[in-house]
Design an enzyme around this catalytic site. Structure first.
Site, mmCIF file in Angstrom:
data_model
loop_
_atom_site.group_PDB
_atom_site.id
_atom_site.type_symbol
_atom_site.label_atom_id
_atom_site.label_comp_id
_atom_site.label_asym_id
_atom_site.label_seq_id
_atom_site.Cartn_x
_atom_site.Cartn_y
_atom_site.Cartn_z
ATOM 1 N N HIS A 44 -23.753 23.982 0.522
ATOM 2 C CA HIS A 44 -23.769 24.450 -0.869
ATOM 3 C C HIS A 44 -22.675 25.485 -1.074
ATOM 4 C CE1 HIS A 44 -25.295 25.656 -4.766
ATOM 5 N NE2 HIS A 44 -25.198 26.921 -4.372
ATOM 6 N N ALA A 87 -9.142 -1.640 -11.039
ATOM 7 C CA ALA A 87 -8.656 -0.340 -10.546
ATOM 8 C C ALA A 87 -7.186 -0.110 -10.903
ATOM 9 C CB ALA A 87 -8.863 -0.252 -9.036
ATOM 10 N N ALA A 117 -6.656 -1.964 1.117
ATOM 11 C CA ALA A 117 -5.911 -1.564 2.306
ATOM 12 C C ALA A 117 -6.829 -1.377 3.516
ATOM 13 C CB ALA A 117 -5.163 -0.271 2.016
ATOM 14 N N CYS A 166 0.824 -1.224 0.000
ATOM 15 C CA CYS A 166 0.000 0.000 0.000
ATOM 16 C C CYS A 166 0.853 1.267 0.000
ATOM 17 C CB CYS A 166 -0.930 -0.043 1.203
ATOM 18 S SG CYS A 166 -1.874 1.447 1.416
HETATM 19 C C1 LIG Z 1 -0.796 -0.554 -7.763
HETATM 20 C C2 LIG Z 1 -1.716 -0.795 -6.591
HETATM 21 C C3 LIG Z 1 -2.581 0.198 -6.199
HETATM 22 C C4 LIG Z 1 -3.415 -0.015 -5.115
HETATM 23 N N1 LIG Z 1 -4.263 0.979 -4.728
HETATM 24 C C5 LIG Z 1 -5.088 0.790 -3.676
HETATM 25 C C6 LIG Z 1 -5.948 1.825 -3.241
HETATM 26 O O1 LIG Z 1 -5.962 2.923 -3.792
HETATM 27 N N2 LIG Z 1 -6.742 1.580 -2.171
HETATM 28 C C7 LIG Z 1 -6.749 0.369 -1.523
HETATM 29 O O2 LIG Z 1 -7.503 0.197 -0.569
HETATM 30 N N3 LIG Z 1 -5.941 -0.624 -1.922
HETATM 31 C C8 LIG Z 1 -5.113 -0.444 -2.971
HETATM 32 N N4 LIG Z 1 -4.269 -1.449 -3.358
HETATM 33 C C9 LIG Z 1 -4.321 -2.723 -2.623
HETATM 34 C C10 LIG Z 1 -3.549 -2.614 -1.308
HETATM 35 O O3 LIG Z 1 -2.234 -2.167 -1.570
HETATM 36 C C11 LIG Z 1 -3.531 -3.958 -0.621
HETATM 37 O O4 LIG Z 1 -4.851 -4.428 -0.464
HETATM 38 C C12 LIG Z 1 -2.888 -3.843 0.753
HETATM 39 O O5 LIG Z 1 -1.559 -3.391 0.660
HETATM 40 C C13 LIG Z 1 -2.915 -5.198 1.463
HETATM 41 O O6 LIG Z 1 -2.349 -5.046 2.723
HETATM 42 P P1 LIG Z 1 -1.687 -6.256 3.489
HETATM 43 O O7 LIG Z 1 -1.239 -5.683 4.788
HETATM 44 O O8 LIG Z 1 -2.575 -7.413 3.484
HETATM 45 O O9 LIG Z 1 -0.412 -6.684 2.613
HETATM 46 P P2 LIG Z 1 0.771 -5.894 1.932
HETATM 47 O O10 LIG Z 1 0.533 -4.452 1.838
HETATM 48 O O11 LIG Z 1 1.054 -6.647 0.688
HETATM 49 O O12 LIG Z 1 1.971 -6.083 2.938
HETATM 50 C C14 LIG Z 1 2.542 -7.312 3.202
HETATM 51 C C15 LIG Z 1 3.924 -7.102 3.749
HETATM 52 O O13 LIG Z 1 4.426 -8.333 4.210
HETATM 53 C C16 LIG Z 1 5.778 -8.448 3.872
HETATM 54 N N5 LIG Z 1 6.113 -9.878 3.842
HETATM 55 C C17 LIG Z 1 5.607 -10.817 3.015
HETATM 56 N N6 LIG Z 1 6.091 -12.031 3.333
HETATM 57 C C18 LIG Z 1 6.929 -11.839 4.375
HETATM 58 C C19 LIG Z 1 7.723 -12.710 5.151
HETATM 59 N N7 LIG Z 1 7.712 -14.019 4.945
HETATM 60 N N8 LIG Z 1 8.481 -12.184 6.126
HETATM 61 C C20 LIG Z 1 8.472 -10.846 6.371
HETATM 62 N N9 LIG Z 1 7.720 -9.975 5.688
HETATM 63 C C21 LIG Z 1 6.953 -10.471 4.709
HETATM 64 C C22 LIG Z 1 5.882 -7.776 2.518
HETATM 65 O O14 LIG Z 1 7.201 -7.374 2.253
HETATM 66 C C23 LIG Z 1 4.928 -6.608 2.709
HETATM 67 O O15 LIG Z 1 5.592 -5.481 3.206
HETATM 68 C C24 LIG Z 1 -3.403 -1.252 -4.424
HETATM 69 C C25 LIG Z 1 -2.527 -2.252 -4.823
HETATM 70 C C26 LIG Z 1 -1.677 -2.031 -5.889
HETATM 71 C C27 LIG Z 1 -0.734 -3.118 -6.288
#
Ligand SMILES: Cc1cc2nc3c(=O)[nH]c(=O)nc-3n(C[C@H](O)[C@H](O)[C@H](O)COP(=O)(O)OP(=O)(O)OC[C@H]3O[C@@H](n4cnc5c(N)ncnc54)[C@H](O)[C@@H]3O)c2cc1C
Length: 463
Positions: free
Chosen positions: A442, A182, A317, A41
């Site tokens: 407004h 998106a 996110a 994110c």
């Molecule tokens: C281009 C793009 C645009 C987006 N825009 C939006 C938006 O505008 N609004 C929205 O709501 N969502 C958006 N999203 C989706 C959003 O980014 C994700 O839904 C969100 O980041 C998921 O959060 P999370 O905490 O589950 O995982 P992530 O954000 O993927 O975080 C997981 C973390 O775990 C770490 N990790 C993984 N495996 C290990 C391990 N074994 N050991 C240690 N660390 C590890 C990774 O390095 C990472 O930092 C977007 C996604 C992308 C790709």
């Protein structure tokens, strides 16, 4: 061995928010991260894309300065500076999470974490040194990455995913975007605004296919008006990267077509990071690339939980954060209710923006409701006209019998900031007449919500 009440694996908006809430609740907490704090994110998703889209929007204003009675010799851009600004914004946000971890006394453990039996995590750092940590509760929040299709293998140069798309050194002259969710359309809009020739290929009949059909149609018109080529009912069958450009064979309803571009962006969804983190050894159940959890994110193994993109539900996110908060509150023994997945807003930050919550008109009809549907176009909004942004509309859907607010769908400038009204209204079980009696300021874009509700009840004033 260091021992904690809670260890969170992964520091995205799921993980770091979970850790903060855990700390607030008095748990001794640690978070494990292999890359940068803030996850996809902050570093590769929501935030850097919005920074890019802001540059695109400002550029667009500059190009249309005359429409506002202003003049400018020539609107120009420096692509590498646009990219740098986005990276700087992301870097600053990640530092902000670092500060929050410190403020909340959360231990940050750098390295790749793997679950071990006995509620342990083995963390291997950059120097290949492994250390074990133990916790009463472990919350997996390892997120996801760009999904690769077998016929669209990403080489990071000519066939790229979202990470490369936001860090390209040179602006491509032409780009094929595969997928119109998106992520795909946000990049399509950014590159198109920067001057790249963009073609979007979508397998389904509508772009932004999860949206209400009227929104999808309006959005497709806007894309075409902006100069983006749109191919729906089409799929990329194969790509040839052997030449200077990429040649993509596209199957359409009319037959096969070959498109040529500098680069192909694959935006066909995500693949969860559930490999090599010890799930199999602990016999933690997975299904269709997701970790199986109950209503409060507990896996089938005692003391192990999972939240965010790695579990079923919308990969967003705000969903990841809400799940993490709920998960630790339940662990604390608080009297909490499961998340209402029917009331999650979804936003697309292209031009125009899209924001929606609840059922589409089609879904509401299929669910057997008798409907009251109201629409208000921004072309009738004073604020939209003054801003020179009169494209789009707000559409509201109510149950005719009990007045339940079933869905709200918006397309236009700034609507991603307006959808929260519908989310809150629906959460509080607000009826249409209550929305009408809540005086809206407004001139604002938000008046369009009130007017759309008024239209559903034949009381609309300004159309
Ligand atoms: C281009 C793009 C645009 C987006 N825009 C939006 C938006 O505008 N609004 C929205 O709501 N969502 C958006 N999203 C989706 C959003 O980014 C994700 O839904 C969100 O980041 C998921 O959060 P999370 O905490 O589950 O995982 P992530 O954000 O993927 O975080 C997981 C973390 O775990 C770490 N990790 C993984 N495996 C290990 C391990 N074994 N050991 C240690 N660390 C590890 C990774 O390095 C990472 O930092 C977007 C996604 C992308 C790709």
């Amino acid at each position: 061995m260091s021992k904690y009440d809670i260890i969170v694996l992964g520091s995205g908006p799921g993980g770091y928010v979970t850790a903060i809430r855990a700390s607030q609740l008095g748990f001794k907490t640690a978070i494990v991260e292999k890359e940068s704090l803030g996850g996809v994110c902050l570093n590769w998703g929501c935030i850097p894309t919005k920074a890019l889209l802001k540059s695109a929007e400002v550029f667009d204003y500059l190009k249309h300065a005359e429409d506002y009675g202003l003049s400018l010799e020539k609107a120009d851009k420096d692509f590498s500076k646009v990219i740098k600004r986005s990276r700087d914004v992301a870097g600053g946000m990640s530092k902000g999470v670092q500060f929050l971890m410190k403020k909340n006394k959360i231990d940050v453990i750098e390295g790749f974490g793997k679950l071990k039996s006995g509620k342990k995590i083995a963390v291997t750092d950059k120097n290949d040194k492994t250390k074990e940590y133990q916790a009463d509760n472990i919350i997996v929040a390892t997120g996801a990455r760009s999904r690769e299709l077998p016929n669209l293998k990403q080489d990071g140069k000519k066939v790229i995913g979202y990470r490369e798309a936001m860090t390209l050194e040179k602006q491509p002259k032409s780009m094929i975007v595969v997928g119109s969710g998106a992520i795909g359309v946000e990049f399509a809009h950014f590159y198109n605004a920067m001057g790249t020739e963009v073609t979007v290929v979508e397998f389904l009949p509508n772009v932004v296919p999860l949206e209400d059909e009227e929104i999808s149609k309006q959005f497709e018109r806007s894309m075409k008006k902006a100069g983006i080529k749109v191919m729906t009912n089409s799929s990329v069958e194969s790509v040839d990267t052997s030449g200077k450009t990429v040649k993509a064979k596209v199957k359409t309803k009319k037959g096969e077509e070959t498109l040529e571009a500098d680069v192909v962006l694959s935006a066909v969804g995500i693949k969860t990071n559930i490999e090599n983190i010890g799930l199999e050894d602990l016999k933690i159940k997975t299904d269709k690339d997701k970790i199986v959890v109950d209503d409060f994110y507990k896996t089938n193994v005692d003391g192990i939980y999972a939240i965010g993109d790695v579990v079923h539900g919308p990969a967003l996110a705000h969903v990841a954060s809400a799940e993490g908060i709920l998960c630790v509150e339940k662990i604390k023994g608080m009297d909490v209710e499961p998340l209402d997945y029917g009331n999650i807003p979804g936003c697309t930050y292209a031009t125009p923006e899209i924001a929606s919550v609840g059922m589409t008109e089609k879904q509401a009809k299929e669910a057997g409701y008798e409907l009251k549907v109201g629409k208000f176009p921004f072309s009738a909004s004073g604020k939209a006209k003054a801003a020179g942004k009169s494209e789009g509309f707000v559409k509201v859907i109510f149950d005719a019998k009990y007045g339940e607010w079933l869905g709200c769908h918006m397309i236009g400038a700034g609507v991603t900031d307006m959808i929260a009204e519908a989310v809150l209204g629906r959460k509080l079980e607000t009826t249409g007449h209550e929305v009408l009696k809540a005086v809206h300021p407004h001139p604002t874009m938000s008046e369009a919500v009130m007017e759309a509700v008024a239209a559903a009840y034949d009381e609309v004033i300004h159309i």
